[in-house]
Design a protein around this motif. Structure first.
Motif: not given
Length: 286
Positions: A213-240
């Protein structure tokens, strides 16, 4: 004295420093208070009993001529009162402590805060943890990122056998069960990395079923979430489905998007892997 014997106390203290005796949130702090108070109450009978045992052994030693031997002694009302009243008081105090703390620290009780909480859906799979952020539209495996000072509303279920979700430095553990939608409210009060684990035996690799569990400042959390939405695979049915059926430990991974209502489908279907749950996000028809 060997080095191992010298290092043993340090290992014990190190384990305590990163566990329930080093709380990093209000729920964990409350749990520590209950633990310490219960220990003090129980020591109120344990310590006098030990001291009385030593005192009786010393007084009635063979060389003490002043000690009276009474082979016909059978009953004393004063001794009976003492023997039963002290344990009764201890039980009353422990019961009161348990009652009040159970209501104050109930897992389903939301934390009081002016900050809007973040919702995280937790799914226990074989030897891995899946975390879904429905508001952010992302998901992670074996890594949980939360903003400091923000209540986290967990919804917890299992896609396989019964498990137990536990972050010792943040607070109470709660069981993850197939078909169940359990609630847990935690909060991190300071930045840091905290260890999470499975606190219930669930099979061969449960001891390695850990996450961070990485507890980060709120601003850092928002940046992390925005960055996560721009990279990585999609958790669709077959992937799950592949993730759920993989009978192995998993490295941390981030998904930039998640199949709609995946968590609700898993709860409704009584767990996963269920092929109807993962068929391109469509409900099964029976």
């Amino acid at each position: 004295m060997s080095r191992a014997m010298l290092a043993a106390p340090l290992l014990v203290l190190q384990g305590c420093s990163s566990g329930i005796l080093d709380p990093a949130g209000p729920v964990a702090a409350g749990n520590k208070t209950v633990l310490v108070n219960a220990l003090i109450i129980m020591l109120g009978i344990v310590v006098p009993t030990i001291l009385a045992t030593l005192a009786f052994a010393w007084w009635f030693r063979a060389g003490n001529a002043r000690a009276k031997f009474r082979p016909d002694f059978t009953y004393s009302g004063k001794i009976e009162l003492l023997v039963w009243s002290v344990p009764a008081l201890v039980i009353i105090f422990l019961a009161g402590l348990t009652w009040t703390s159970s209501h104050a620290l109930a897992p389903e009780k939301p934390l009081e805060s002016r900050v809007r909480p973040v919702t995280v859906q937790v799914i226990a799979l074989d030897w891995k943890w899946l975390f879904i952020y429905p508001e952010q539209g992302i998901a992670t495996v074996n890594r949980l990122v939360v903003p400091v000072g923000t209540p986290i509303n967990f919804r917890i279920t299992s896609g396989t056998v019964m498990n137990s979700f536990f972050v010792p430095q943040l607070g109470s553990q709660i069981y993850a069960m197939s078909g169940m939608d359990s609630k847990l409210h935690l909060q991190a009060d300071r930045p840091g990395r905290y260890r999470g684990l499975s606190a219930h035996y669930s099979g061969e690799h449960f001891a390695d079923m850990t996450f961070f569990v990485d507890a980060v400042p709120p601003a850092a959390f928002q940046r992390w979430a925005a960055s996560a939405r721009g990279q990585g695979p999609v958790l669709d049915g077959p992937t799950f489905l592949r993730l759920a059926e993989a009978d192995s430990l998993a490295q941390p991974v981030t998904f930039r998007a998640v199949m709609p209502r995946l968590y609700d489908r898993i709860v409704a279907n009584g767990g996963a892997p269920v092929r109807e749950t993962a068929k391109s996000g469509r409900e099964s028809k029976h």
